[in-house]
Design an enzyme around this catalytic site. Structure first.
Site, PDB file in Angstrom:
ATOM      1  N   LYS A  74       0.836  -1.212   0.000  1.00  0.00           N
ATOM      2  CA  LYS A  74       0.000   0.000   0.000  1.00  0.00           C
ATOM      3  C   LYS A  74       0.870   1.261   0.000  1.00  0.00           C
ATOM      4  O   LYS A  74       0.633   2.192  -0.771  1.00  0.00           O
ATOM      5  CB  LYS A  74      -0.920   0.020   1.243  1.00  0.00           C
ATOM      6  CG  LYS A  74      -1.819  -1.206   1.361  1.00  0.00           C
ATOM      7  CD  LYS A  74      -2.739  -1.132   2.577  1.00  0.00           C
ATOM      8  CE  LYS A  74      -2.031  -1.233   3.926  1.00  0.00           C
ATOM      9  NZ  LYS A  74      -1.365  -2.544   4.162  1.00  0.00           N
TER      10      LYS A  74
ATOM     11  N   ARG B 221     -10.175  -0.641   8.046  1.00  0.00           N
ATOM     12  CA  ARG B 221      -9.719  -2.033   8.181  1.00  0.00           C
ATOM     13  C   ARG B 221     -10.809  -2.944   8.698  1.00  0.00           C
ATOM     14  O   ARG B 221     -10.614  -4.149   8.798  1.00  0.00           O
ATOM     15  CB  ARG B 221      -8.590  -2.108   9.206  1.00  0.00           C
ATOM     16  CG  ARG B 221      -7.233  -2.111   8.575  1.00  0.00           C
ATOM     17  CD  ARG B 221      -6.194  -2.000   9.642  1.00  0.00           C
ATOM     18  NE  ARG B 221      -5.280  -0.999   9.183  1.00  0.00           N
ATOM     19  CZ  ARG B 221      -4.019  -1.228   8.883  1.00  0.00           C
ATOM     20  NH1 ARG B 221      -3.480  -2.396   9.087  1.00  0.00           N
ATOM     21  NH2 ARG B 221      -3.272  -0.268   8.409  1.00  0.00           N
TER      22      ARG B 221
ATOM     23  N   ARG C  14      11.848  -5.836   5.370  1.00  0.00           N
ATOM     24  CA  ARG C  14      11.670  -4.376   5.276  1.00  0.00           C
ATOM     25  C   ARG C  14      12.530  -3.647   6.304  1.00  0.00           C
ATOM     26  O   ARG C  14      12.688  -4.089   7.423  1.00  0.00           O
ATOM     27  CB  ARG C  14      10.202  -4.015   5.518  1.00  0.00           C
ATOM     28  CG  ARG C  14       9.966  -2.505   5.542  1.00  0.00           C
ATOM     29  CD  ARG C  14       8.518  -2.135   5.444  1.00  0.00           C
ATOM     30  NE  ARG C  14       7.705  -2.675   6.502  1.00  0.00           N
ATOM     31  CZ  ARG C  14       6.381  -2.578   6.551  1.00  0.00           C
ATOM     32  NH1 ARG C  14       5.726  -1.970   5.575  1.00  0.00           N
ATOM     33  NH2 ARG C  14       5.716  -3.090   7.541  1.00  0.00           N
TER      34      ARG C  14
ATOM     35  N   ARG D  26      10.793  -1.845  11.864  1.00  0.00           N
ATOM     36  CA  ARG D  26       9.575  -1.535  12.614  1.00  0.00           C
ATOM     37  C   ARG D  26       9.355  -2.587  13.696  1.00  0.00           C
ATOM     38  O   ARG D  26       9.527  -3.775  13.447  1.00  0.00           O
ATOM     39  CB  ARG D  26       8.362  -1.504  11.673  1.00  0.00           C
ATOM     40  CG  ARG D  26       8.095  -0.126  11.093  1.00  0.00           C
ATOM     41  CD  ARG D  26       7.077  -0.126   9.985  1.00  0.00           C
ATOM     42  NE  ARG D  26       5.798  -0.742  10.332  1.00  0.00           N
ATOM     43  CZ  ARG D  26       4.724  -0.718   9.552  1.00  0.00           C
ATOM     44  NH1 ARG D  26       4.766  -0.103   8.375  1.00  0.00           N
ATOM     45  NH2 ARG D  26       3.609  -1.311   9.919  1.00  0.00           N
TER      46      ARG D  26
HETATM   47  P1  AP5 Z   1       4.843  -1.609   1.930  1.00  0.00           P
HETATM   48  O1  AP5 Z   1       4.550  -0.796   0.715  1.00  0.00           O
HETATM   49  O2  AP5 Z   1       5.526  -0.966   3.057  1.00  0.00           O
HETATM   50  O3  AP5 Z   1       3.500  -2.378   2.391  1.00  0.00           O
HETATM   51  P2  AP5 Z   1       2.223  -1.876   3.157  1.00  0.00           P
HETATM   52  O4  AP5 Z   1       1.040  -2.494   2.508  1.00  0.00           O
HETATM   53  O5  AP5 Z   1       2.238  -0.389   3.274  1.00  0.00           O
HETATM   54  O6  AP5 Z   1       2.457  -2.611   4.550  1.00  0.00           O
HETATM   55  P3  AP5 Z   1       2.323  -2.077   6.035  1.00  0.00           P
HETATM   56  O7  AP5 Z   1       3.102  -3.022   6.881  1.00  0.00           O
HETATM   57  O8  AP5 Z   1       2.661  -0.637   6.133  1.00  0.00           O
HETATM   58  O9  AP5 Z   1       0.790  -2.301   6.289  1.00  0.00           O
HETATM   59  P4  AP5 Z   1       0.074  -2.473   7.651  1.00  0.00           P
HETATM   60  O10 AP5 Z   1      -1.322  -2.339   7.235  1.00  0.00           O
HETATM   61  O11 AP5 Z   1       0.391  -3.673   8.415  1.00  0.00           O
HETATM   62  O12 AP5 Z   1       0.723  -1.343   8.562  1.00  0.00           O
HETATM   63  P5  AP5 Z   1       0.318   0.189   8.840  1.00  0.00           P
HETATM   64  O13 AP5 Z   1       1.555   0.944   8.974  1.00  0.00           O
HETATM   65  O14 AP5 Z   1      -0.721   0.611   7.909  1.00  0.00           O
HETATM   66  O15 AP5 Z   1       5.691  -2.881   1.444  1.00  0.00           O
HETATM   67  C1  AP5 Z   1       6.177  -3.816   2.372  1.00  0.00           C
HETATM   68  C2  AP5 Z   1       7.623  -4.218   1.993  1.00  0.00           C
HETATM   69  O16 AP5 Z   1       7.604  -4.917   0.762  1.00  0.00           O
HETATM   70  C3  AP5 Z   1       8.575  -3.018   1.782  1.00  0.00           C
HETATM   71  O17 AP5 Z   1       9.850  -3.386   2.218  1.00  0.00           O
HETATM   72  C4  AP5 Z   1       8.543  -2.795   0.254  1.00  0.00           C
HETATM   73  O18 AP5 Z   1       9.762  -2.245  -0.200  1.00  0.00           O
HETATM   74  C5  AP5 Z   1       8.323  -4.209  -0.255  1.00  0.00           C
HETATM   75  N1  AP5 Z   1       7.468  -4.249  -1.461  1.00  0.00           N
HETATM   76  C6  AP5 Z   1       6.333  -3.534  -1.676  1.00  0.00           C
HETATM   77  N2  AP5 Z   1       5.789  -3.842  -2.865  1.00  0.00           N
HETATM   78  C7  AP5 Z   1       6.592  -4.796  -3.407  1.00  0.00           C
HETATM   79  C8  AP5 Z   1       6.563  -5.524  -4.637  1.00  0.00           C
HETATM   80  N3  AP5 Z   1       5.577  -5.309  -5.536  1.00  0.00           N
HETATM   81  N4  AP5 Z   1       7.517  -6.435  -4.868  1.00  0.00           N
HETATM   82  C9  AP5 Z   1       8.506  -6.648  -3.961  1.00  0.00           C
HETATM   83  N5  AP5 Z   1       8.614  -5.975  -2.781  1.00  0.00           N
HETATM   84  C10 AP5 Z   1       7.661  -5.075  -2.509  1.00  0.00           C
HETATM   85  O19 AP5 Z   1      -0.358   0.014  10.303  1.00  0.00           O
HETATM   86  C11 AP5 Z   1       0.440  -0.333  11.403  1.00  0.00           C
HETATM   87  C12 AP5 Z   1      -0.425  -0.589  12.622  1.00  0.00           C
HETATM   88  O20 AP5 Z   1      -1.135   0.615  12.973  1.00  0.00           O
HETATM   89  C13 AP5 Z   1      -1.526  -1.643  12.485  1.00  0.00           C
HETATM   90  O21 AP5 Z   1      -1.034  -2.952  12.677  1.00  0.00           O
HETATM   91  C14 AP5 Z   1      -2.490  -1.213  13.582  1.00  0.00           C
HETATM   92  O22 AP5 Z   1      -2.027  -1.604  14.854  1.00  0.00           O
HETATM   93  C15 AP5 Z   1      -2.428   0.314  13.490  1.00  0.00           C
HETATM   94  N6  AP5 Z   1      -3.433   0.816  12.541  1.00  0.00           N
HETATM   95  C16 AP5 Z   1      -3.228   1.405  11.350  1.00  0.00           C
HETATM   96  N7  AP5 Z   1      -4.379   1.674  10.730  1.00  0.00           N
HETATM   97  C17 AP5 Z   1      -5.357   1.240  11.550  1.00  0.00           C
HETATM   98  C18 AP5 Z   1      -6.777   1.189  11.453  1.00  0.00           C
HETATM   99  N8  AP5 Z   1      -7.412   1.639  10.358  1.00  0.00           N
HETATM  100  N9  AP5 Z   1      -7.470   0.649  12.478  1.00  0.00           N
HETATM  101  C19 AP5 Z   1      -6.837   0.183  13.595  1.00  0.00           C
HETATM  102  N10 AP5 Z   1      -5.511   0.161  13.727  1.00  0.00           N
HETATM  103  C20 AP5 Z   1      -4.765   0.693  12.719  1.00  0.00           C
HETATM  104 MG    MG Z   2       2.390   0.975   4.896  1.00  0.00          MG
END
Ligand code: AP5
Ligand code: MG
Ligand code: ZN
Length: 217
Positions: free
Chosen positions: A14, A89, A128, A162
């Site tokens: 994402k 989510r 990552r 992270r």
């Molecule tokens: P990346 O692009 O970073 O992936 P992402 O989908 O953004 O993954 P996140 O881990 O950020 O998602 P998440 O939903 O768990 O965490 P968030 O920070 O939103 O890519 C991942 C890796 O793969 C990178 O190293 C990248 O380089 C590589 N990559 C990407 N695309 C690739 C490809 N095509 N090919 C190869 N490699 C690739 O949320 C964190 C926490 O916050 C949650 O767990 C929760 O506790 C809280 N939170 C956030 N939002 C909410 C909500 N709405 N409700 C409740 N709690 C929430």
């Molecule tokens: Mg992200």
């Protein structure tokens, strides 16, 4: 005007896709995860509350997250539209978002779900790493800095993993998010807004498909 939700499990890409979308379409990128990490770093009240959930891979309570999103969406800098990355989510959050967008007169135009197999997600998350200074995202397998040990974006030499990318937490994070994912997709499919995209390919190819969806709006 493009008002987009990007759905996808942890590691689906994402954040990676958002960077490319912002470059081309100039949308405001709103990542609840990034906002929480900033709040945690600044030790604000929301940050301290969120930390206890995030470090274990659980979801922050819906009301806390929805309030943060409403405040962000109310700011005047959203002129060309927005990308919501990581919100909603849960279907409850989706319903809260409907209320927020009604109040702000900002209708959704698209919902894109990036689909990636679980084994790939685990591999991506464990590889990552992030720049300590500017938060830029890298990957030991697929996206190393151009000059080893130096951030492409800001030149910093300090990186970190992270807290929620540690193996014990990743397992719970995936479980928690997987449970919510299918009902959430159904919610937007029923509204006729959902496009599913194969996120298992190289970032350029994934973006090509996203570009097609958004260029038709
Ligand atoms: P990346 O692009 O970073 O992936 P992402 O989908 O953004 O993954 P996140 O881990 O950020 O998602 P998440 O939903 O768990 O965490 P968030 O920070 O939103 O890519 C991942 C890796 O793969 C990178 O190293 C990248 O380089 C590589 N990559 C990407 N695309 C690739 C490809 N095509 N090919 C190869 N490699 C690739 O949320 C964190 C926490 O916050 C949650 O767990 C929760 O506790 C809280 N939170 C956030 N939002 C909410 C909500 N709405 N409700 C409740 N709690 C929430
Ligand atoms: Mg992200
Ligand atoms: Zn940096």
């Amino acid at each position: 005007m493009i008002n987009l939700i990007l759905l996808g499990l942890p590691g689906a890409g994402k954040g990676t896709a958002s960077e490319r979308i912002v470059d081309k379409f100039h949308l405001t990128h709103i990542s609840t995860g990034d906002m929480f990490r900033e709040a945690m770093a600044n030790k604000t009240k929301v940050g301290l509350e969120a930390k206890s959930y995030i470090d274990k891979g659980n979801l922050v309570p819906d009301e806390v997250t929805a309030k943060l999103v409403e405040e962000r969406l109310s700011q005047p800098d959203i002129t060309e539209g927005f990308i919501l990355d990581g919100f909603p989510r849960t279907t409850n959050q989706a319903e809260l978002l409907d209320g927020i967008l009604d109040r702000l007169h900002k209708p959704l135009t698209s919902v894109i779900s990036l689909e990636v197999a679980e084994s790939t997600l685990v591999e991506r998350l464990s590889a990552r790493f992030m720049c300590k200074e500017c938060g830029a995202t890298y990957n030991k397998l697929s996206k190393k800095p151009k000059v080893e040990g130096t951030c492409d974006r800001c030149g910093s030499h300090e990186f970190y993993q992270r807290e929620d990318d540690k193996p014990e937490v990743v397992k719970n994070r995936l479980e928690v998010n997987e449970k919510m994912n299918a009902p959430l997709k159904d919610y937007y499919d029923q509204k006729g807004l959902l496009t599913v995209i194969d996120g298992e390919r190289a970032p350029e190819e994934v973006f090509e498909d996203i570009d097609k969806v958004l260029s038709n709006k």
